[in-house]
Design an enzyme around this catalytic site. Structure first.
Site, mmCIF file in Angstrom:
data_model
loop_
_atom_site.group_PDB
_atom_site.id
_atom_site.type_symbol
_atom_site.label_atom_id
_atom_site.label_comp_id
_atom_site.label_asym_id
_atom_site.label_seq_id
_atom_site.Cartn_x
_atom_site.Cartn_y
_atom_site.Cartn_z
ATOM 1 C CB SER A 62 -0.914 0.028 1.227
ATOM 2 O OG SER A 62 -1.643 1.245 1.259
ATOM 3 C CB VAL A 118 8.624 0.186 3.604
ATOM 4 C CG1 VAL A 118 9.516 -0.540 2.606
ATOM 5 C CG2 VAL A 118 9.275 0.194 4.979
ATOM 6 C CB CYS A 119 4.435 1.058 0.250
ATOM 7 S SG CYS A 119 4.169 -0.613 0.868
ATOM 8 C CB SER A 120 5.436 6.198 0.956
ATOM 9 O OG SER A 120 5.536 7.527 0.529
#
Length: 168
Positions: free
Chosen positions: A54, A59-61
């Site tokens: 997501s 971390v995804c960002s």
């Protein structure tokens, strides 16, 4: 079968592991404008596919921003795709807030076509497992990383190097 954890808990990834040298599986996802997109929509280019659970997590960002920063230096023959199960509206909002405009965000929320084809759907969470794929102009898989712990970063440098090997 790939084995990963998410927050140190094992998760089930039904489906087949994609391996280097194989033809990239076909899939259908949604653009931020709700149009269906497939691997063939980016045909003729090297594709770096960054997969995140997501965009609204740290971390995804960071992963998506990192590949966005790298995208311009990779050249016109490279398409960087970021795929998650986030709704297309959320992806669009995230890209606008974060000023990310050099990659294409795509949503697998509708039917998990990408997740199922690439063996990435975390059954317990209905999210995609963090991973990286590099696919050449002929749809052959050149690089794969299934990140063993879903909250860890991928190896950015190895993925970028795999792209550069195909474009030099």
């Amino acid at each position: 079968m790939v084995q990963i954890t998410f927050k140190q808990n094992p998760v089930t990834l039904p489906g087949n592991e994609v391996k280097v040298g194989e033809q990239a599986p076909h899939f259908t996802v949604l653009s931020n404008g709700l149009e269906p997109k497939t691997l063939q929509d980016f045909e003729g280019k090297v594709r770096l596919i960054s997969v995140v659970p997501s965009l609204d997590t740290g971390v995804c960002s960071d992963q998506t921003k990192r590949f966005s920063e790298e995208a311009a230096a990779l050249g016109d023959n490279v398409e960087v795709l970021s795929i998650s199960c986030d709704l297309p509206f959320a992806q669009k909002r995230w890209t606008e807030i974060n000023g990310v405009d050099s990659i294409t965000t795509l949503s697998d929320h509708r039917d998990l076509s990408f997740g199922d084809a690439y063996g990435l759907t975390m059954q317990e969470l209905r999210l995609l497992a963090r991973s990286i794929f590099v696919v050449d102009e002929n749809d052959k898989v050149a690089y794969v990383e299934y990140v063993s712990e879903g909250t860890d970063h991928p190896d950015y440098d190895k993925a970028i190097e795999a792209v550069r090997e195909l474009t030099n």
